[in-house]
Design a protein around this motif. Structure first.
Motif, PDB file in Angstrom:
ATOM      1  N   MET A   1      23.107 -53.539  25.793  1.00  0.00           N
ATOM      2  CA  MET A   1      21.651 -53.390  25.786  1.00  0.00           C
ATOM      3  C   MET A   1      21.227 -52.567  24.580  1.00  0.00           C
ATOM      4  N   THR A   2      20.192 -53.040  23.883  1.00  0.00           N
ATOM      5  CA  THR A   2      19.681 -52.291  22.747  1.00  0.00           C
ATOM      6  C   THR A   2      19.134 -50.950  23.228  1.00  0.00           C
ATOM      7  N   GLN A   3      19.460 -49.897  22.518  1.00  0.00           N
ATOM      8  CA  GLN A   3      19.070 -48.558  22.918  1.00  0.00           C
ATOM      9  C   GLN A   3      17.557 -48.472  23.088  1.00  0.00           C
ATOM     10  N   ASN A   4      17.133 -47.850  24.173  1.00  0.00           N
ATOM     11  CA  ASN A   4      15.733 -47.577  24.506  1.00  0.00           C
ATOM     12  C   ASN A   4      14.948 -48.789  24.999  1.00  0.00           C
ATOM     13  N   TYR A   5      15.545 -49.980  25.000  1.00  0.00           N
ATOM     14  CA  TYR A   5      14.833 -51.127  25.564  1.00  0.00           C
ATOM     15  C   TYR A   5      14.582 -50.887  27.055  1.00  0.00           C
ATOM     16  N   GLY A   6      13.358 -51.065  27.483  1.00  0.00           N
ATOM     17  CA  GLY A   6      13.022 -50.943  28.904  1.00  0.00           C
ATOM     18  C   GLY A   6      12.867 -49.530  29.411  1.00  0.00           C
ATOM     19  N   GLU A   7      12.817 -48.548  28.513  1.00  0.00           N
ATOM     20  CA  GLU A   7      12.749 -47.158  28.969  1.00  0.00           C
ATOM     21  C   GLU A   7      11.430 -46.821  29.663  1.00  0.00           C
ATOM     22  N   LEU A   8      10.403 -47.637  29.444  1.00  0.00           N
ATOM     23  CA  LEU A   8       9.137 -47.441  30.147  1.00  0.00           C
ATOM     24  C   LEU A   8       9.069 -48.311  31.405  1.00  0.00           C
ATOM     25  N   THR A   9       9.447 -49.573  31.256  1.00  0.00           N
ATOM     26  CA  THR A   9       9.298 -50.534  32.347  1.00  0.00           C
ATOM     27  C   THR A   9      10.190 -50.211  33.536  1.00  0.00           C
ATOM     28  N   TYR A  10      11.440 -49.839  33.273  1.00  0.00           N
ATOM     29  CA  TYR A  10      12.378 -49.602  34.373  1.00  0.00           C
ATOM     30  C   TYR A  10      11.882 -48.528  35.341  1.00  0.00           C
ATOM     31  N   LEU A 230       4.624 -64.862  35.666  1.00  0.00           N
ATOM     32  CA  LEU A 230       4.073 -64.168  34.499  1.00  0.00           C
ATOM     33  C   LEU A 230       4.963 -63.007  34.067  1.00  0.00           C
ATOM     34  N   LYS A 231       5.530 -62.260  35.036  1.00  0.00           N
ATOM     35  CA  LYS A 231       6.404 -61.135  34.668  1.00  0.00           C
ATOM     36  C   LYS A 231       7.571 -61.612  33.825  1.00  0.00           C
ATOM     37  N   LEU A 232       8.182 -62.688  34.272  1.00  0.00           N
ATOM     38  CA  LEU A 232       9.338 -63.229  33.542  1.00  0.00           C
ATOM     39  C   LEU A 232       8.927 -63.737  32.168  1.00  0.00           C
ATOM     40  N   LYS A 233       7.807 -64.438  32.121  1.00  0.00           N
ATOM     41  CA  LYS A 233       7.328 -65.009  30.861  1.00  0.00           C
ATOM     42  C   LYS A 233       6.984 -63.915  29.867  1.00  0.00           C
ATOM     43  N   GLU A 234       6.271 -62.877  30.319  1.00  0.00           N
ATOM     44  CA  GLU A 234       5.866 -61.783  29.441  1.00  0.00           C
ATOM     45  C   GLU A 234       7.076 -61.042  28.877  1.00  0.00           C
ATOM     46  N   MET A 235       7.996 -60.675  29.750  1.00  0.00           N
ATOM     47  CA  MET A 235       9.094 -59.805  29.335  1.00  0.00           C
ATOM     48  C   MET A 235      10.165 -60.536  28.540  1.00  0.00           C
ATOM     49  N   SER A 236      10.464 -61.791  28.923  1.00  0.00           N
ATOM     50  CA  SER A 236      11.646 -62.447  28.353  1.00  0.00           C
ATOM     51  C   SER A 236      11.344 -63.667  27.492  1.00  0.00           C
ATOM     52  N   CYS A 237      10.131 -64.221  27.592  1.00  0.00           N
ATOM     53  CA  CYS A 237       9.747 -65.419  26.828  1.00  0.00           C
ATOM     54  C   CYS A 237      10.608 -66.638  27.168  1.00  0.00           C
ATOM     55  N   VAL A 238      11.174 -66.690  28.378  1.00  0.00           N
ATOM     56  CA  VAL A 238      11.933 -67.872  28.790  1.00  0.00           C
ATOM     57  C   VAL A 238      10.997 -68.869  29.466  1.00  0.00           C
ATOM     58  N   GLN A 327      10.264 -58.605  39.743  1.00  0.00           N
ATOM     59  CA  GLN A 327      10.009 -57.771  38.564  1.00  0.00           C
ATOM     60  C   GLN A 327      11.319 -57.432  37.855  1.00  0.00           C
ATOM     61  N   TYR A 328      12.339 -57.101  38.638  1.00  0.00           N
ATOM     62  CA  TYR A 328      13.647 -56.803  38.038  1.00  0.00           C
ATOM     63  C   TYR A 328      14.291 -58.050  37.430  1.00  0.00           C
ATOM     64  N   ILE A 329      14.051 -59.224  38.002  1.00  0.00           N
ATOM     65  CA  ILE A 329      14.561 -60.455  37.383  1.00  0.00           C
ATOM     66  C   ILE A 329      13.963 -60.609  35.991  1.00  0.00           C
ATOM     67  N   GLY A 330      12.677 -60.355  35.867  1.00  0.00           N
ATOM     68  CA  GLY A 330      12.043 -60.399  34.551  1.00  0.00           C
ATOM     69  C   GLY A 330      12.643 -59.383  33.607  1.00  0.00           C
ATOM     70  N   TYR A 331      12.868 -58.187  34.114  1.00  0.00           N
ATOM     71  CA  TYR A 331      13.407 -57.089  33.307  1.00  0.00           C
ATOM     72  C   TYR A 331      14.808 -57.422  32.780  1.00  0.00           C
ATOM     73  N   TYR A 332      15.707 -57.836  33.669  1.00  0.00           N
ATOM     74  CA  TYR A 332      17.095 -58.082  33.239  1.00  0.00           C
ATOM     75  C   TYR A 332      17.230 -59.364  32.424  1.00  0.00           C
ATOM     76  N   THR A 333      16.345 -60.338  32.664  1.00  0.00           N
ATOM     77  CA  THR A 333      16.364 -61.525  31.813  1.00  0.00           C
ATOM     78  C   THR A 333      15.938 -61.171  30.397  1.00  0.00           C
ATOM     79  N   ALA A 334      14.965 -60.284  30.263  1.00  0.00           N
ATOM     80  CA  ALA A 334      14.538 -59.826  28.934  1.00  0.00           C
ATOM     81  C   ALA A 334      15.695 -59.168  28.195  1.00  0.00           C
ATOM     82  N   LEU A 335      16.427 -58.309  28.885  1.00  0.00           N
ATOM     83  CA  LEU A 335      17.565 -57.642  28.237  1.00  0.00           C
ATOM     84  C   LEU A 335      18.634 -58.656  27.837  1.00  0.00           C
ATOM     85  N   ARG A 336      18.852 -59.637  28.706  1.00  0.00           N
ATOM     86  CA  ARG A 336      19.828 -60.690  28.387  1.00  0.00           C
ATOM     87  C   ARG A 336      19.429 -61.442  27.120  1.00  0.00           C
ATOM     88  N   GLU A 337      18.129 -61.628  26.948  1.00  0.00           N
ATOM     89  CA  GLU A 337      17.620 -62.369  25.790  1.00  0.00           C
ATOM     90  C   GLU A 337      17.452 -61.491  24.556  1.00  0.00           C
TER      91      GLU A 337
END
Length: 353
Positions: A1-10, A230-238, A327-337
């Motif tokens: 995981m890129t450092q500091n990614y998601g430090e607000l959302t999590y 929308l959560k998934l789309k916003e965070m991960s663009c999948v 919400q967490y599915i959106g979050y972890y998919t974003a990190l995966r991407e």
């Protein structure tokens, strides 16, 4: 995981149980709002409006309002009231317009509220997370004190405002049974947040083949399904879409193939019908996720079943318990991407026009 990614959302997803408690306590101080607005039967139509996430919240709020009060309610994007109000709501009704905005600064919500100002058939109020916002200064508002967020994406603000409106609606309708149900929801919330994080991370970490995501829901859960998408789309663009559960069978199901996740926000009211849809999608190759009050033999076919508890509660009352996992599915998919959930592409926290 890129450092500091998601430090607000999590931490904001993780903090929604406390935000529910804060909303409950604040509402105890705002009984006058409930009496004057949501509980006032002089309003023939209660119109909930919002933009983006707040519109999906409006859909769920209107559905709950109709069920719990027996009165007429509708939901629209803010722009429909600002630009097309005569097509949206009959002009001869005495109407209450309820603006929904996390920041209280969304241009479209403020324009919609301002557009009916001074018209005798309209009264305005709202709900926000910022007591110092333009909307809160312009119209009477419920305020979710712990819903305010630093991240662009709405998570605990959505849950806390949904919950706050539901408690207000239950009180407005004199439905003490529903008020008691929502108190139980607060006690279940922390566990669903904790387990939702674990289940979402495990699913995304172990199923890299998933590249299409579809959320299905009916009734009050229809707005939640749109919000999950929308959560998934916003965070991960999948690639992701949302539909009414049974409506999905009428054409859209043609997109199902291996690599597609179908998540059904399962109600108790239509459980048997919705499970038939889920089984059909699995037969086409979908990875099926069920979010439900309680597992059973009828859910054993699914690839993942996430229990939220509260099987004795109404579908509407359980609504916010369905949100942590998606919400967490959106979050972890974003990190995966390789994307930062805190700063989605092309988006800002407040949308102005």
């Amino acid at each position: 995981m890129t450092q500091n990614y998601g430090e607000l959302t999590y931490p904001e997803i993780a903090g929604q149980s406390e935000a529910l408690q804060g909303a409950w306590e604040q509402l105890g101080k705002q009984q006058e709002f409930i009496t004057n607005y949501l509980g006032n039967k002089k309003y023939e139509e209660v119109v909930f409006i919002g933009s983006g996430t707040s519109y999906y919240l409006a859909l769920s709020a209107a559905s709950t309002f109709r069920k719990w009060t027996g009165r007429s309610a509708s939901a629209y994007p803010s722009s429909e009231i600002y630009l097309f109000s005569e097509q949206a709501v009959a002009g001869n009704k005495n109407k209450l317009l309820v603006g929904i905005s996390r920041s209280g600064e969304s241009s479209e919500v403020i324009l919609a509220l301002d557009s009916v100002k001074g018209k005798p058939e309209w009264t305005t109020c709202g709900i926000t997370c910022d007591v110092e916002s333009t909307m809160a200064k312009n119209v009477p508002c419920l305020v979710s004190p712990l819903g305010k967020e630093k991240s662009t994406v709405m998570t605990k603000s959505f849950s806390s405002m949904t919950f706050m409106l539901q408690v207000a609606i239950a009180k407005a309708g004199g439905q003490q049974g529903y008020v008691a149900e929502l108190q139980q929801v607060m006690s279940l919330s922390a566990d669903t947040v904790t387990r939702g994080q674990v289940e979402a991370k495990n699913m995304i970490d172990t199923h890299s083949e998933l590249n299409k995501f579809i959320y299905l829901g009916m009734g009050t859960y229809n707005g939640l399904a749109h919000e999950a998408c929308l959560k998934l789309k916003e965070m991960s663009c999948v690639w992701t879409e949302s539909f009414g559960t049974l409506e999905f069978r009428h054409g859209p199901k043609s997109v199902i193939e291996p690599g597609t996740m179908v998540c059904v926000l399962l109600s108790e009211s239509a459980r048997a019908f919705e499970l038939k849809v889920a089984e059909e999608m699995q037969a086409y190759g979908a990875y099926v996720v069920l979010i439900t009050a309680e597992k059973g033999e009828d859910t054993s076919f699914a690839d993942l079943v996430f229990e939220v508890g509260g099987s004795s509660l109404s579908d509407e009352a359980r609504a916010v318990l369905y949100m942590p996992l998606v919400q967490y599915i959106g979050y972890y998919t974003a990190l995966r991407e390789g994307r930062n959930p805190d700063s989605p592409r092309n988006l800002t926290q407040v949308v102005k026009i």
